[in-house]
Design an enzyme around this catalytic site. Structure first.
Site, PDB file in Angstrom:
ATOM      1  N   LYS A  69       0.838  -1.274  -0.067  1.00 28.72           N
ATOM      2  CA  LYS A  69       0.096   0.027   0.134  1.00 28.72           C
ATOM      3  C   LYS A  69       0.844   1.374   0.265  1.00 28.72           C
ATOM      4  CE  LYS A  69      -3.675   1.854   3.004  1.00 28.72           C
ATOM      5  NZ  LYS A  69      -4.651   1.781   4.113  1.00 28.72           N
ATOM      6  N   SER A  76      -9.424   1.714   3.425  1.00 31.83           N
ATOM      7  CA  SER A  76      -8.567   2.625   2.470  1.00 31.83           C
ATOM      8  C   SER A  76      -7.787   1.793   1.647  1.00 31.83           C
ATOM      9  CB  SER A  76      -7.844   3.776   3.153  1.00 31.83           C
ATOM     10  OG  SER A  76      -6.815   3.051   4.482  1.00 31.83           O
ATOM     11  N   SER A 103      -9.336  -0.925   7.464  1.00 38.73           N
ATOM     12  CA  SER A 103      -8.786  -0.403   5.815  1.00 38.73           C
ATOM     13  C   SER A 103      -8.163  -1.890   5.291  1.00 38.73           C
ATOM     14  CB  SER A 103      -7.584   0.425   6.109  1.00 38.73           C
ATOM     15  OG  SER A 103      -8.495   1.704   6.309  1.00 38.73           O
TER      16      SER A 103
END
Lengths: 467, 99
Positions: A80, A155, A179
């Site tokens: 990420k 997210s 997330s």
């Protein structure tokens, strides 16, 4: 050599590499080919590190030929884009850091590189982790590979979507209020939020420091265990790191599973309730004990979360002053600004006690609820999201609606406990449904054990989207 | 003392504290949205706190290392992302200026 990227897992890929059924270069090339084919449509990646990946894959092949047995040798993965990667752009999904290139590596990235992993790229996310759909990324949203009119979740939407379509065999992401777990559920992959403090956060761009948890996403629970063995390494660079997982993997261990009465009564999509009831029934038939439990204070988890997270974010995002790195603060997007303002207010003189301090106290009441329940049960099974993957644009204009959908995930961050999200079915329209197992501090091995047993009797996780 | 029913966030003041420059339209949007969110948070007021503290049980023992200098980032690495630099320093806006 022919192989099917769709059916490979980290575990089976390792075996295939060791048995010389495929090479690290072929595996990496196959992933890069998938990314080139699909990512213009899906937008899971902010940066693709193609050149480096091919160099690393070649090096892995040389080492494999010399019988090197580094645990992740030749396995392609993604990060990420909140993880600092030396000399590789790291944006946290925000235009504020659009041209930021870290001069150092995040520790978990270093551990994986040392274990032989091959980085394919940095994945898309809501800017600074502020969001539950990846619609708040400053680099465009990530579409759900199962239905491109719907969100991939957030997210860590990019990590989940890439994994789902074959852009890598695992990803490292970060979970502050769900997330990792919610995008995993939306994209039919597995995601683990470990106990807070277990995994080093050094080099992970901070959102809310008492809630941020680094964790793995992968195609199977077995793969998750493999990655955890690498990333749970002790790191002198993170002074908050503490604890270690209790027990190791004990095959076929039967447990007592708590089902939270209040959770199924809420306005969940009925197809989600059905999938979870079926999952519970499967586990009951396997010999696990099911028990009803209550967590009354978890009713306040959203308020606690959004007060604590935004307060901590307002402090963590104060460092973006456009002087040492990054662009000016005016470039923060609307959601970033909204959370900074809310957090600054909650911490401001005259309101700090009423809002922030009160939220921290209620937080400890929630912790006490979980502590009590974990004396009665080993694990809690619960939904991950009250809604199926929603249509793009459906929730983004109503921030409070978006926040309320985090109801099942934030409590694990509030309580600092581990939670494993894994597939448990599909809606009639073919949308993935996930559920999660929550455990007491450092009970990751228990969650992985139960998840592994569940994946031996189900095959939801083997299904792949048609793209 | 309960949370005042009429608490409103003064977005102007908070933006200044947060070092954020907001457009007029943003100020109006946030004023409405944040006040709606605050109304929702008033539920916390009903919770019986009792004697609970804010202690965090997830924190382990304090760990210290010995006070010995070791390798760190070079000056060049530290400056590498700077917007403005002069003679090996970060350049910032003047604090003391003409009034």
């Amino acid at each position: 050599m022919a192989f099917d990227l769709n059916s490979l897992t980290l575990t089976t890929a390792k075996r295939a590499l060791a048995e010389k059924k495929l090479s690290a270069t072929e595996l990496t090339q196959a992933c890069l080919k998938r990314i080139k084919l699909l990512d213009k449509k899906i937008n899971a990646f902010i940066t693709i590190t193609e050149e480096k990946a091919l160099v690393d894959a070649k090096r892995a092949d040389d080492l494999l030929a010399r019988e090197d047995n580094s645990p992740l040798l030749g396995i392609p993965f993604t990060l990420k884009d909140v993880f600092s990667t030396k000399n590789i752009k790291t944006s946290a999904g925000s235009k504020v850091l659009e041209s930021y290139t870290p001069p150092f590596n995040a520790s978990v990235y270093q551990f994986i590189e040392d274990a032989g992993g091959v980085l394919l790229g940095k994945t898309n996310c809501d800017a600074f982790g502020h969001g539950s759909s990846t619609e708040n990324s400053d680099f465009g949203l990530t579409k759900n590979p199962w239905d491109i009119e719907r969100v991939a979740g957030g997210s860590s939407g990019g990590s989940a979507a890439a994994l789902s379509y074959g852009g890598g065999l695992f990803s490292i992401a970060e979970d502050t209020g769900g997330s990792i777990r919610q995008p995993a559920a939306f994209c039919n992959v597995v995601g683990l939020k470990p106990t807070w403090g277990l995994i080093s956060r050094y080099g992970c761009i901070a959102y809310a420091s008492s809630l941020d948890t680094v964790g793995p996403m992968a195609r199977t629970v077995e793969d998750i265990e493999c990655v955890m063995n690498i990333i749970e390494k002790r790191d002198p660079l993170d002074a908050s790191q503490n604890g270690k997982p209790k027990l190791r993997f004990r095959k076929n261990q039967k447990v007592t599973i708590g089902v939270v009465k209040d959770f199924s009564g809420r306005n969940n999509d009925p197809e989600i309730n059905l999938a979870i009831e079926r999952g519970i029934q499967f586990l009951r038939e396997q010999g696990h004990t099911i028990k009803e439990v209550t967590l009354p204070k978890v009713a306040y988890a959203i308020e606690c979360y959004y007060l604590i997270a935004t307060s901590e974010a307002s402090s963590n995002l104060a460092r973006y002053d456009g002087v040492r790195f990054g662009n000016s603060r005016e470039i923060f997007n609307e959601e970033n600004k909204r959370r900074i303002i809310l957090g600054t207010f909650a911490l401001s003189s005259g309101y700090h006690d009423k809002y922030y301090l009160r939220a921290q106290k209620v937080r400890n009441l929630i912790r006490q609820d979980f502590k009590r329940v974990f004396q009665e049960v080993d694990v809690i099974a619960s939904p991950v999201s009250p809604v199926l993957p929603f249509k793009i644009g459906e929730r983004v204009t109503d921030p409070l609606q978006m926040y309320l959908a985090d109801i099942y995930t934030v409590s694990a961050n509030i309580a600092s406990i581990p939670a494993l999200s894994l597939p448990c079915g599909f809606s009639k329209a073919g949308l993935p449904i996930g559920w999660q197992f929550l455990g007491d501090f450092y009970s990751e091995a228990l969650l992985i054990n139960l998840g592994f047993q569940y994946q031996e009797i189900t095959d939801w996780h083997r299904k792949k989207p048609t793209l | 003392m309960g949370i005042d029913e009429n608490i409103k966030i003064s977005v102007n003041y908070i933006a200044k504290l947060a070092n954020l420059v907001l457009e007029e339209s943003e100020k109006q949007l946030f004023e409405k949205q944040l006040n709606d969110i605050l109304k929702f948070f008033r539920r916390l007021e009903k919770v019986d706190i009792g004697n609970v503290t804010t202690e965090n049980p997830a924190l382990g023992d304090k760990k210290l290392r010995s006070d010995e200098p070791s390798a760190s980032l070079s000056q060049e690495e530290v400056l590498s992302n700077a917007t403005n630099r002069t003679n090996g320093f970060f350049t910032v806006k003047g604090i003391f200026g003409e009034v």
